[in-house]
Motif scaffolding. Structure first.
Motif, PDB file in Angstrom:
ATOM      1  N   LYS A 124      11.415 -22.480 -16.952  1.00 51.65           N
ATOM      2  CA  LYS A 124      11.463 -21.356 -16.026  1.00 51.65           C
ATOM      3  C   LYS A 124      10.575 -20.205 -16.495  1.00 51.65           C
ATOM      4  CE  LYS A 124      15.998 -22.019 -13.878  1.00 51.65           C
ATOM      5  NZ  LYS A 124      17.303 -21.376 -13.577  1.00 51.65           N
ATOM      6  N   MET A 125       9.696 -19.774 -15.617  1.00 46.84           N
ATOM      7  CA  MET A 125       8.922 -18.551 -15.773  1.00 46.84           C
ATOM      8  C   MET A 125       8.970 -17.830 -14.436  1.00 46.84           C
ATOM      9  SD  MET A 125       5.509 -19.864 -17.807  1.00 46.84           S
ATOM     10  CE  MET A 125       4.809 -18.225 -18.049  1.00 46.84           C
ATOM     11  N   GLY A 126       8.839 -16.523 -14.457  1.00 43.39           N
ATOM     12  CA  GLY A 126       8.860 -15.827 -13.182  1.00 43.39           C
ATOM     13  C   GLY A 126       8.480 -14.367 -13.307  1.00 43.39           C
ATOM     14  N   CYS A 127       8.130 -13.771 -12.178  1.00 44.16           N
ATOM     15  CA  CYS A 127       7.873 -12.335 -12.143  1.00 44.16           C
ATOM     16  C   CYS A 127       8.090 -11.822 -10.733  1.00 44.16           C
ATOM     17  CB  CYS A 127       6.467 -12.005 -12.643  1.00 44.16           C
ATOM     18  SG  CYS A 127       5.138 -12.385 -11.500  1.00 44.16           S
ATOM     19  N   VAL A 128       8.333 -10.524 -10.640  1.00 43.15           N
ATOM     20  CA  VAL A 128       8.325  -9.826  -9.353  1.00 43.15           C
ATOM     21  C   VAL A 128       6.983  -9.115  -9.257  1.00 43.15           C
ATOM     22  CG1 VAL A 128      10.813  -9.613  -9.342  1.00 43.15           C
ATOM     23  CG2 VAL A 128       9.449  -7.767 -10.276  1.00 43.15           C
ATOM     24  N   VAL A 129       6.592  -8.758  -8.035  1.00 46.42           N
ATOM     25  CA  VAL A 129       5.218  -8.295  -7.877  1.00 46.42           C
ATOM     26  C   VAL A 129       5.081  -7.391  -6.660  1.00 46.42           C
ATOM     27  CG1 VAL A 129       4.524 -10.263  -6.440  1.00 46.42           C
ATOM     28  CG2 VAL A 129       2.816  -9.125  -7.875  1.00 46.42           C
ATOM     29  N   THR A 130       4.142  -6.458  -6.723  1.00 48.48           N
ATOM     30  CA  THR A 130       3.695  -5.683  -5.571  1.00 48.48           C
ATOM     31  C   THR A 130       2.189  -5.831  -5.451  1.00 48.48           C
ATOM     32  OG1 THR A 130       3.450  -3.670  -6.902  1.00 48.48           O
ATOM     33  CG2 THR A 130       5.542  -3.973  -5.757  1.00 48.48           C
ATOM     34  N   VAL A 131       1.720  -5.912  -4.213  1.00 47.61           N
ATOM     35  CA  VAL A 131       0.280  -6.056  -3.931  1.00 47.61           C
ATOM     36  C   VAL A 131      -0.108  -5.088  -2.826  1.00 47.61           C
ATOM     37  CG1 VAL A 131      -1.585  -7.663  -3.419  1.00 47.61           C
ATOM     38  CG2 VAL A 131       0.562  -8.533  -4.368  1.00 47.61           C
ATOM     39  N   LEU A 132      -1.206  -4.388  -3.027  1.00 45.68           N
ATOM     40  CA  LEU A 132      -1.739  -3.475  -2.016  1.00 45.68           C
ATOM     41  C   LEU A 132      -3.210  -3.808  -1.802  1.00 45.68           C
ATOM     42  CD1 LEU A 132      -1.501  -0.866  -0.247  1.00 45.68           C
ATOM     43  CD2 LEU A 132      -2.160   0.416  -2.283  1.00 45.68           C
ATOM     44  N   PHE A 133      -3.574  -4.048  -0.542  1.00 44.13           N
ATOM     45  CA  PHE A 133      -4.965  -4.339  -0.178  1.00 44.13           C
ATOM     46  C   PHE A 133      -5.400  -3.301   0.840  1.00 44.13           C
ATOM     47  CE2 PHE A 133      -7.877  -6.936   2.676  1.00 44.13           C
ATOM     48  CZ  PHE A 133      -8.973  -6.839   1.832  1.00 44.13           C
ATOM     49  N   ILE A 134      -6.446  -2.567   0.518  1.00 46.45           N
ATOM     50  CA  ILE A 134      -6.961  -1.521   1.395  1.00 46.45           C
ATOM     51  C   ILE A 134      -8.316  -1.950   1.943  1.00 46.45           C
ATOM     52  CG2 ILE A 134      -7.798   0.859   1.502  1.00 46.45           C
ATOM     53  CD1 ILE A 134      -5.730   1.593  -0.590  1.00 46.45           C
ATOM     54  N   THR A 135      -8.458  -1.871   3.271  1.00 45.06           N
ATOM     55  CA  THR A 135      -9.721  -2.240   3.892  1.00 45.06           C
ATOM     56  C   THR A 135      -9.816  -1.634   5.281  1.00 45.06           C
ATOM     57  OG1 THR A 135     -11.195  -4.108   4.434  1.00 45.06           O
ATOM     58  CG2 THR A 135      -8.853  -4.404   4.895  1.00 45.06           C
ATOM     59  N   LYS A 136     -10.974  -1.112   5.620  1.00 47.89           N
ATOM     60  CA  LYS A 136     -11.295  -0.648   6.968  1.00 47.89           C
ATOM     61  C   LYS A 136     -10.246   0.314   7.536  1.00 47.89           C
ATOM     62  CE  LYS A 136     -13.865  -4.892   7.946  1.00 47.89           C
ATOM     63  NZ  LYS A 136     -13.965  -6.101   8.797  1.00 47.89           N
ATOM     64  N   GLY A 137      -9.806   1.240   6.701  1.00 51.69           N
ATOM     65  CA  GLY A 137      -8.909   2.274   7.180  1.00 51.69           C
ATOM     66  C   GLY A 137      -7.443   1.902   7.243  1.00 51.69           C
ATOM     67  N   TYR A 138      -7.086   0.733   6.722  1.00 51.90           N
ATOM     68  CA  TYR A 138      -5.693   0.291   6.722  1.00 51.90           C
ATOM     69  C   TYR A 138      -5.279  -0.168   5.328  1.00 51.90           C
ATOM     70  CZ  TYR A 138      -5.550   0.381  11.828  1.00 51.90           C
ATOM     71  OH  TYR A 138      -5.592   0.791  13.149  1.00 51.90           O
ATOM     72  N   ALA A 139      -3.990  -0.029   5.063  1.00 49.88           N
ATOM     73  CA  ALA A 139      -3.400  -0.565   3.841  1.00 49.88           C
ATOM     74  C   ALA A 139      -2.466  -1.705   4.227  1.00 49.88           C
ATOM     75  CB  ALA A 139      -2.628   0.524   3.096  1.00 49.88           C
ATOM     76  N   TYR A 140      -2.554  -2.797   3.490  1.00 52.08           N
ATOM     77  CA  TYR A 140      -1.687  -3.957   3.694  1.00 52.08           C
ATOM     78  C   TYR A 140      -0.854  -4.134   2.428  1.00 52.08           C
ATOM     79  CZ  TYR A 140      -4.785  -4.878   7.631  1.00 52.08           C
ATOM     80  OH  TYR A 140      -5.491  -4.777   8.798  1.00 52.08           O
ATOM     81  N   LEU A 141       0.463  -4.179   2.595  1.00 47.68           N
ATOM     82  CA  LEU A 141       1.379  -4.190   1.471  1.00 47.68           C
ATOM     83  C   LEU A 141       2.188  -5.481   1.481  1.00 47.68           C
ATOM     84  CD1 LEU A 141       1.132  -1.210   2.818  1.00 47.68           C
ATOM     85  CD2 LEU A 141       3.013  -0.621   1.323  1.00 47.68           C
ATOM     86  N   SER A 142       2.397  -6.042   0.290  1.00 46.54           N
ATOM     87  CA  SER A 142       3.303  -7.170   0.159  1.00 46.54           C
ATOM     88  C   SER A 142       4.025  -7.054  -1.175  1.00 46.54           C
ATOM     89  CB  SER A 142       2.550  -8.506   0.252  1.00 46.54           C
ATOM     90  OG  SER A 142       3.464  -9.584   0.331  1.00 46.54           O
ATOM     91  N   TRP A 143       5.220  -7.624  -1.248  1.00 47.21           N
ATOM     92  CA  TRP A 143       6.005  -7.497  -2.466  1.00 47.21           C
ATOM     93  C   TRP A 143       7.103  -8.550  -2.513  1.00 47.21           C
ATOM     94  CZ3 TRP A 143       6.792  -5.015   1.968  1.00 47.21           C
ATOM     95  CH2 TRP A 143       8.095  -4.855   2.439  1.00 47.21           C
ATOM     96  N   LEU A 144       7.536  -8.850  -3.722  1.00 43.59           N
ATOM     97  CA  LEU A 144       8.663  -9.747  -3.972  1.00 43.59           C
ATOM     98  C   LEU A 144       9.459  -9.173  -5.128  1.00 43.59           C
ATOM     99  CD1 LEU A 144       6.701 -13.117  -3.792  1.00 43.59           C
ATOM    100  CD2 LEU A 144       8.557 -12.494  -2.233  1.00 43.59           C
ATOM    101  N   GLY A 145      10.757  -8.921  -4.902  1.00 47.35           N
ATOM    102  CA  GLY A 145      11.597  -8.410  -5.969  1.00 47.35           C
ATOM    103  C   GLY A 145      11.863  -6.924  -5.860  1.00 47.35           C
ATOM    104  N   ASP A 146      12.135  -6.299  -7.012  1.00 49.41           N
ATOM    105  CA  ASP A 146      12.544  -4.891  -7.017  1.00 49.41           C
ATOM    106  C   ASP A 146      11.491  -3.934  -7.564  1.00 49.41           C
ATOM    107  OD1 ASP A 146      12.717  -5.725  -9.625  1.00 49.41           O
ATOM    108  OD2 ASP A 146      14.813  -5.119  -9.927  1.00 49.41           O
ATOM    109  N   SER A 147      10.270  -4.403  -7.803  1.00 48.13           N
ATOM    110  CA  SER A 147       9.166  -3.454  -7.961  1.00 48.13           C
ATOM    111  C   SER A 147       8.867  -2.874  -6.573  1.00 48.13           C
ATOM    112  CB  SER A 147       7.927  -4.143  -8.530  1.00 48.13           C
ATOM    113  OG  SER A 147       8.131  -4.515  -9.874  1.00 48.13           O
ATOM    114  N   ARG A 148       8.297  -1.686  -6.523  1.00 51.98           N
ATOM    115  CA  ARG A 148       8.163  -1.000  -5.240  1.00 51.98           C
ATOM    116  C   ARG A 148       6.750  -0.485  -4.978  1.00 51.98           C
ATOM    117  NH1 ARG A 148      13.485   3.030  -5.231  1.00 51.98           N
ATOM    118  NH2 ARG A 148      15.079   1.375  -5.114  1.00 51.98           N
TER     119      ARG A 148
END
Length: 228
Positions: free
Chosen positions: A93-117
């Motif tokens: 078993k290995m694992g992590c929680v994660v947040t991802v932010l992608f900014i392009t063309k005037g918009y931000a796209y957010l994704s996440w799994l877990g309790d990071s914010r």
């Protein structure tokens, strides 16, 4: 755009947080904060593998997919990368929680799994934050919680990247951005123990202050602050 990164092990023996970002073009960039899951093997390795895999996939493919699909595919790729690392290390078993932010063309796209914010601030006010994928959050929706519930379930997440079954549960949010907006990606060690206004006001001149109170923080704490 200004970007500030910070990561610290706090009072823990090892830092299992990982922060990374990259500029993809004049109008596109990506940011990742990952947090290795305690109780499993190689937490620091898990967060680095996932963080690097996410950024690598986005950098190589951001012109080939619509942003929402790009993030979903990147998370799937990172899950596969962690699976290969887990098998190579011979651990169950290995694992992590994660947040991802992608900014392009005037918009931000957010994704996440877990309790990071991910937090968003506009005109100095919090206008959005991601919802934790955690047992505590799910329990709070259906009943009042007593202190013992927080003690028992405080660190138990309901979604994460584990390098095993396919990940298809990561939410995606799209937000139109304006000049002056601030985004903060952070691990739970930060948002549970530090006042977020400290992060909104953070700049490189304040790094020594954060280093000085780190021994009083019970967990690793890390963030990326982005000023649009």
């Amino acid at each position: 755009m200004k970007v500030f990164e910070y990561t610290n092990k706090g009072s823990r023996e090892e830092n299992q947080d990982y922060v990374v970002h990259g500029s993809l073009s004049e109008e596109s960039c990506a940011f990742v904060v990952a947090d290795g899951m305690g109780g499993y093997s190689e937490g620091a390795m898990a967060s680095k593998v996932v963080g690097d895999a996410l950024l690598d996939f986005i950098e190589l493919n951001y012109t080939s997919f619509e942003p929402a699909i790009l993030l979903k595919e990147a998370i799937s790729f990172a899950n596969d990368a962690l699976m290969l690392k887990r098998i190579a290390l011979g651990v169950s078993k290995m694992g992590c929680v994660v947040t991802v932010l992608f900014i392009t063309k005037g918009y931000a796209y957010l994704s996440w799994l877990g309790d990071s914010r991910i937090y968003m601030y506009r005109d100095g006010k919090e206008v959005y934050r991601t919802e934790d994928h955690s047992v505590i959050n799910e329990l709070a929706k259906i009943r009042s919680l007593v202190p013992s519930s927080y003690d028992k379930y405080a660190s138990v997440v309901t979604k994460s990247i584990m390098g095993d079954v396919p990940v298809d549960v990561a939410p995606i949010r799209k937000v139109k951005i304006e000049k002056g907006d601030i985004f903060i990606l952070c691990t739970d060690g930060l948002h549970k123990e530090l006042d977020m206004t400290r992060i909104v006001d953070y700049n490189e001149n304040k790094k020594d202050d954060f280093d000085s109170f780190a021994p009083r923080v019970s967990d690793n704490f890390s963030f990326i602050k982005i000023e649009i």
